[in-house]
Design a protein around this motif. Structure first.
Motif, mmCIF file in Angstrom:
data_model
loop_
_atom_site.group_PDB
_atom_site.id
_atom_site.type_symbol
_atom_site.label_atom_id
_atom_site.label_comp_id
_atom_site.label_asym_id
_atom_site.label_seq_id
_atom_site.Cartn_x
_atom_site.Cartn_y
_atom_site.Cartn_z
ATOM 1 N N PHE A 4 0.812 -1.213 0.000
ATOM 2 C CA PHE A 4 0.000 0.000 0.000
ATOM 3 C C PHE A 4 0.852 1.272 0.000
ATOM 4 O O PHE A 4 0.386 2.328 0.413
ATOM 5 C CB PHE A 4 -0.947 -0.011 1.200
ATOM 6 N N LYS A 5 2.079 1.172 -0.459
ATOM 7 C CA LYS A 5 2.932 2.347 -0.553
ATOM 8 C C LYS A 5 2.355 3.301 -1.592
ATOM 9 O O LYS A 5 1.891 2.887 -2.654
ATOM 10 C CB LYS A 5 4.351 1.942 -0.952
ATOM 11 N N THR A 6 2.377 4.595 -1.288
ATOM 12 C CA THR A 6 1.787 5.580 -2.193
ATOM 13 C C THR A 6 2.832 6.577 -2.676
ATOM 14 O O THR A 6 3.913 6.707 -2.098
ATOM 15 C CB THR A 6 0.647 6.356 -1.487
ATOM 16 N N ASN A 7 2.467 7.286 -3.747
ATOM 17 C CA ASN A 7 3.313 8.376 -4.233
ATOM 18 C C ASN A 7 2.850 9.681 -3.564
ATOM 19 O O ASN A 7 1.898 9.677 -2.770
ATOM 20 C CB ASN A 7 3.281 8.452 -5.759
ATOM 21 N N PRO A 8 3.488 10.819 -3.848
ATOM 22 C CA PRO A 8 3.108 12.067 -3.175
ATOM 23 C C PRO A 8 1.666 12.517 -3.407
ATOM 24 O O PRO A 8 1.162 13.382 -2.681
ATOM 25 C CB PRO A 8 4.095 13.090 -3.756
ATOM 26 N N PHE A 9 0.989 11.925 -4.406
ATOM 27 C CA PHE A 9 -0.389 12.310 -4.696
ATOM 28 C C PHE A 9 -1.400 11.312 -4.118
ATOM 29 O O PHE A 9 -2.594 11.390 -4.404
ATOM 30 C CB PHE A 9 -0.581 12.443 -6.206
ATOM 31 N N GLY A 10 -0.897 10.366 -3.326
ATOM 32 C CA GLY A 10 -1.780 9.408 -2.663
ATOM 33 C C GLY A 10 -2.163 8.211 -3.515
ATOM 34 O O GLY A 10 -3.007 7.415 -3.097
ATOM 35 N N HIS A 11 -1.559 8.057 -4.694
ATOM 36 C CA HIS A 11 -1.865 6.910 -5.554
ATOM 37 C C HIS A 11 -1.076 5.686 -5.085
ATOM 38 O O HIS A 11 0.139 5.773 -4.847
ATOM 39 C CB HIS A 11 -1.522 7.224 -7.010
ATOM 40 N N ILE A 12 -1.746 4.573 -4.950
ATOM 41 C CA ILE A 12 -1.103 3.338 -4.496
ATOM 42 C C ILE A 12 -0.235 2.793 -5.629
ATOM 43 O O ILE A 12 -0.722 2.523 -6.732
ATOM 44 C CB ILE A 12 -2.161 2.304 -4.066
ATOM 45 N N ASN A 96 7.450 6.755 -11.270
ATOM 46 C CA ASN A 96 7.414 8.189 -10.962
ATOM 47 C C ASN A 96 7.491 9.033 -12.236
ATOM 48 O O ASN A 96 8.227 10.005 -12.310
ATOM 49 C CB ASN A 96 8.525 8.566 -9.977
ATOM 50 N N ILE A 97 6.721 8.621 -13.250
ATOM 51 C CA ILE A 97 6.538 9.416 -14.462
ATOM 52 C C ILE A 97 5.152 10.062 -14.373
ATOM 53 O O ILE A 97 4.151 9.380 -14.136
ATOM 54 C CB ILE A 97 6.627 8.567 -15.739
ATOM 55 N N TYR A 98 5.106 11.367 -14.586
ATOM 56 C CA TYR A 98 3.849 12.113 -14.526
ATOM 57 C C TYR A 98 3.673 12.906 -15.817
ATOM 58 O O TYR A 98 4.617 13.093 -16.581
ATOM 59 C CB TYR A 98 3.864 13.086 -13.342
ATOM 60 N N TYR A 99 2.451 13.358 -16.053
ATOM 61 C CA TYR A 99 2.206 14.225 -17.204
ATOM 62 C C TYR A 99 1.168 15.279 -16.815
ATOM 63 O O TYR A 99 0.249 15.017 -16.040
ATOM 64 C CB TYR A 99 1.737 13.422 -18.418
ATOM 65 N N VAL A 100 1.362 16.480 -17.337
ATOM 66 C CA VAL A 100 0.457 17.599 -17.039
ATOM 67 C C VAL A 100 -0.728 17.532 -17.995
ATOM 68 O O VAL A 100 -0.553 17.414 -19.215
ATOM 69 C CB VAL A 100 1.191 18.942 -17.177
ATOM 70 N N ALA A 101 -1.937 17.618 -17.468
ATOM 71 C CA ALA A 101 -3.146 17.531 -18.288
ATOM 72 C C ALA A 101 -4.233 18.429 -17.718
ATOM 73 O O ALA A 101 -4.230 18.747 -16.522
ATOM 74 C CB ALA A 101 -3.644 16.087 -18.365
ATOM 75 N N ALA A 102 -5.159 18.827 -18.582
ATOM 76 C CA ALA A 102 -6.274 19.665 -18.146
ATOM 77 C C ALA A 102 -7.205 18.858 -17.248
ATOM 78 O O ALA A 102 -7.585 17.729 -17.569
ATOM 79 C CB ALA A 102 -7.039 20.190 -19.352
ATOM 80 N N LYS A 103 -7.593 19.440 -16.137
ATOM 81 C CA LYS A 103 -8.435 18.759 -15.156
ATOM 82 C C LYS A 103 -9.762 18.316 -15.770
ATOM 83 O O LYS A 103 -10.236 17.205 -15.514
ATOM 84 C CB LYS A 103 -8.680 19.689 -13.964
ATOM 85 N N GLU A 104 -10.363 19.166 -16.607
ATOM 86 C CA GLU A 104 -11.666 18.809 -17.179
ATOM 87 C C GLU A 104 -11.550 17.629 -18.136
ATOM 88 O O GLU A 104 -12.476 16.831 -18.267
ATOM 89 C CB GLU A 104 -12.299 20.004 -17.895
ATOM 90 N N THR A 105 -10.393 17.486 -18.807
ATOM 91 C CA THR A 105 -10.173 16.355 -19.708
ATOM 92 C C THR A 105 -10.072 15.057 -18.924
ATOM 93 O O THR A 105 -10.643 14.031 -19.311
ATOM 94 C CB THR A 105 -8.887 16.557 -20.533
ATOM 95 N N MET A 106 -9.371 15.097 -17.794
ATOM 96 C CA MET A 106 -9.124 13.883 -17.024
ATOM 97 C C MET A 106 -10.341 13.433 -16.213
ATOM 98 O O MET A 106 -10.345 12.342 -15.662
ATOM 99 C CB MET A 106 -7.931 14.088 -16.088
#
Length: 269
Positions: A4-12, A96-106
């Protein structure tokens, strides 16, 4: 890795790993089957630091661009050079790969929400909302979240904020670069808007040559260069400066866009 280890955004991370494995297996043929992805420069990926790396790229579809990068990055880290042959690289993906996206799209449907869990740093666009032009202040929490992602790993961003080619670079990207001083790696992609629909979820045409060129990190003087200087560097690096229109006439780009609207591609199983 704890279950149950998570990343800084709380995702398991255990769930994220399996989502990448499953979605990667499903999408692999889109880049090595229905269509072929030609890769150049992926050896650069192996020499990058573990975190504080910002990938900047032109943008052609909502999701296919990012999915392709996840494939290429993980394949390169597994020892492949300019190839995504054999999807064994998905078994132990970089988490730990992230991508920036519009909130309404996601938030628009179940699949985007699943893709968001894989690594989206969702932000509110300051210039457009629900298909309309708007003017909003940048949310500092959005900037902080991008910084949090950089502090944890790699971040992919599309500094034009749109899939329309040769649109201006948003200065927000330059501000992020000056503030967090990441290694900035340019990527130039092509062929995605011809092979996928705008969302990048449906293959609209087969046998299209897609390409991805990964360039050497930009040389940036974080303290002395202005945001305008950095914006110009980004424009040239991702080949979206207006001077590139001399190579591809703007009239031809518009004509192609109109033609794409009229075409009805057969959906192949």
């Amino acid at each position: 890795m704890g279950l149950f280890k998570t990343n800084p955004f709380g995702h398991i991370l255990f769930i994220k790993k399996w989502l990448i494995r499953v979605l990667g297996a499903i999408t692999h043929r889109r880049f090595r089957g229905f269509n072929e992805l030609q890769i150049e420069g992926s050896e650069i990926i192996k020499d990058l630091p573990e975190k504080n790396v910002l990938f900047i790229s032109n943008h052609q579809t909502y999701f296919a661009d990012v999915v392709a990068m996840f494939h290429v990055f993980n394949a390169s880290l597994s020892g492949r050079t300019d190839s995504i042959k054999n999807i064994g690289y998905l078994w132990n993906p970089k988490l730990n790969i992230y991508y920036v996206a519009a909130k309404e799209t996601m938030k628009a449907g179940l699949l985007p929400k699943i893709l968001a869990y894989v690594g989206s740093v969702s932000i509110e666009r300051t210039w457009r909302s629900e298909g309309k032009d708007v003017k909003r202040q940048v949310k500092m929490s959005d900037i902080s979240n991008i910084g949090k992602a950089l502090d944890d790993g790699w971040v992919i961003t599309f500094p034009q904020g749109t899939t329309t080619p040769f649109k201006p670079i948003r200065k927000g990207t330059a501000h992020i670069i000056k503030r967090y001083k990441p290694v900035v790696v340019p990527i130039v992609i092509d062929g995605f808007r011809r092979s996928f629909d705008k969302k990048g979820l449906r293959v609209k045409k087969k046998n299209i040559l897609q390409s991805m060129e990964i360039k050497a990190p930009l040389d940036i003087d974080y303290d002395n260069e202005t945001t305008e200087d950095i914006v110009k560097k980004i424009e040239y690096a991702i080949e979206q400066h207006p001077s590139f229109l001399k190579v591809i006439p703007e009239a031809e780009l518009k004509a192609q866009a109109e033609l794409d609207k009229l075409r009805k591609w057969k959906i192949d199983d």
